[in-house]
Design a protein around this motif. Sequence first.
Motif, short mmCIF file in Angstrom:
data_model
loop_
_atom_site.label_atom_id
_atom_site.label_comp_id
_atom_site.label_asym_id
_atom_site.label_seq_id
_atom_site.Cartn_x
_atom_site.Cartn_y
_atom_site.Cartn_z
N LEU A 173 -15.24 -9.49 -2.86
CA LEU A 173 -14.19 -8.51 -2.59
C LEU A 173 -13.54 -7.95 -3.85
N PHE A 174 -13.29 -8.76 -4.85
CA PHE A 174 -12.55 -8.26 -6.00
C PHE A 174 -13.31 -7.19 -6.79
N PRO A 175 -14.64 -7.32 -6.98
CA PRO A 175 -15.33 -6.19 -7.62
C PRO A 175 -15.20 -4.88 -6.84
N LEU A 176 -15.19 -4.98 -5.49
CA LEU A 176 -15.00 -3.78 -4.67
C LEU A 176 -13.58 -3.23 -4.86
N TYR A 177 -12.61 -4.13 -5.01
CA TYR A 177 -11.23 -3.67 -5.22
C TYR A 177 -11.13 -2.90 -6.55
N TRP A 178 -11.82 -3.41 -7.57
CA TRP A 178 -11.73 -2.76 -8.88
C TRP A 178 -12.57 -1.49 -8.98
N TRP A 179 -13.77 -1.50 -8.39
CA TRP A 179 -14.69 -0.39 -8.63
C TRP A 179 -15.08 0.38 -7.36
N GLY A 180 -14.76 -0.11 -6.19
CA GLY A 180 -15.10 0.59 -4.96
C GLY A 180 -13.94 1.44 -4.47
N ASN A 181 -14.14 2.09 -3.34
CA ASN A 181 -13.03 2.85 -2.75
C ASN A 181 -12.44 2.06 -1.59
N ALA A 182 -11.32 2.56 -1.05
CA ALA A 182 -10.59 1.81 -0.02
C ALA A 182 -11.41 1.62 1.25
N THR A 183 -12.20 2.62 1.59
CA THR A 183 -13.00 2.51 2.81
C THR A 183 -14.07 1.44 2.68
N GLN A 184 -14.77 1.44 1.54
CA GLN A 184 -15.78 0.41 1.30
C GLN A 184 -15.17 -0.98 1.33
N LEU A 185 -14.06 -1.13 0.63
CA LEU A 185 -13.39 -2.43 0.58
C LEU A 185 -12.96 -2.86 1.98
N GLY A 186 -12.41 -1.94 2.74
CA GLY A 186 -11.91 -2.28 4.07
C GLY A 186 -13.01 -2.76 5.00
N ALA B 250 0.82 -1.21 0.00
CA ALA B 250 0.00 0.00 0.00
C ALA B 250 0.86 1.26 0.00
N MET B 251 1.91 1.29 0.82
CA MET B 251 2.75 2.49 0.91
C MET B 251 3.55 2.71 -0.38
N MET B 252 4.04 1.63 -0.99
CA MET B 252 4.83 1.77 -2.21
C MET B 252 3.97 2.19 -3.39
N SER B 253 2.74 1.70 -3.44
CA SER B 253 1.87 2.01 -4.58
C SER B 253 1.10 3.31 -4.39
N GLY B 254 0.96 3.76 -3.12
CA GLY B 254 0.17 4.94 -2.84
C GLY B 254 -1.33 4.70 -2.96
N ASN B 255 -1.73 3.42 -3.00
CA ASN B 255 -3.14 3.05 -3.12
C ASN B 255 -3.55 2.27 -1.88
N ALA B 256 -4.45 2.83 -1.08
CA ALA B 256 -4.83 2.18 0.17
C ALA B 256 -5.49 0.82 -0.05
N LYS B 257 -6.14 0.64 -1.19
CA LYS B 257 -6.79 -0.65 -1.47
C LYS B 257 -5.77 -1.79 -1.56
N ASN B 258 -4.55 -1.44 -1.91
CA ASN B 258 -3.53 -2.48 -2.05
C ASN B 258 -3.10 -3.07 -0.70
N PHE B 259 -3.49 -2.43 0.40
CA PHE B 259 -3.23 -3.03 1.71
C PHE B 259 -3.93 -4.38 1.82
N TYR B 260 -5.07 -4.51 1.17
CA TYR B 260 -5.86 -5.74 1.26
C TYR B 260 -5.56 -6.73 0.15
N LEU B 261 -4.85 -6.30 -0.90
CA LEU B 261 -4.68 -7.16 -2.07
C LEU B 261 -3.92 -8.45 -1.79
N PRO B 262 -2.78 -8.45 -1.05
CA PRO B 262 -2.10 -9.72 -0.81
C PRO B 262 -3.00 -10.74 -0.11
N GLY B 263 -3.76 -10.30 0.89
CA GLY B 263 -4.66 -11.22 1.57
C GLY B 263 -5.76 -11.72 0.66
N MET B 264 -6.26 -10.86 -0.22
CA MET B 264 -7.30 -11.26 -1.17
C MET B 264 -6.77 -12.29 -2.16
N LEU B 265 -5.56 -12.07 -2.65
CA LEU B 265 -4.96 -13.03 -3.58
C LEU B 265 -4.72 -14.37 -2.88
#
Length: 260
Positions: free
Chosen positions: A184-197, A106-121
Amino acid sequence: MASIDNTDHENTDGPQGSTDGEAAEVRAATEAALLDAFGGILGMVETTVPGLVFVVIYTVNHDIKSSALAALALSVVLGIARLARKDTLKHAFSGVFGIAFGALFAMMSGNAKNFYLPGMLYTLGLGVAYVVSALAGFPLLGLILGPVFKENLSWRTRNPGRLRAYTKASWAWGLILLAKSAILFPLYWWGNATQLGWVKVALGIPPFLLSVYLTWIFLVKAPAPIDVIAEMEAAEEERKAEKDRAKAEKAAAEAEQAVK
């Protein structure tokens, strides 16, 4: 736990012929094995609370770095708590590494949604692995729980009732995890970080508890595991006793020969 001979396992789909005490022993052993394999209550906390901390802080200040570091710090504290309890290293570090990857990403990409991506994968990959292993006749849950029950792979070749139970449980885990990923993945693609979280936090414990409950139901109705560790120990004792008998017979024969 006492082993059951091959005939009983081939003709039994559940502990129907067991006494109430044996059935209670099977239930207790199954509950203990599930707690050990999946980390128990603390495991649920480790997989849910750091993500909750991240989304709460990010909702307030929208700062990725402080949110990620707070979640990581909590995960480290939980890992230390496991070590203090002399828990397994697997449980102590798995949560820390998962949160660390998410925080770094998340910190390297600057995208808060990426905090959840490793766990989702990981969830998606695990769901696929459960389904594929069940289709292949080598259910993943049997590989996970076999050593915990001290049955190793005996469930696959000597205990068809448990093979069926592990297959059903692997299907349950796989379909539940894939359903979670489908949300979760549709929220990652089309939602915001707060919704996804918030949705990810909400989907943390309930699917896990459902999977564990279904696994428990399938296994307590299955034949008891064959304790191959006890079998190997008994065989070793028998070999030792046979060797001792042979030595005694040899000594007796030599003594008799000396008298003659």
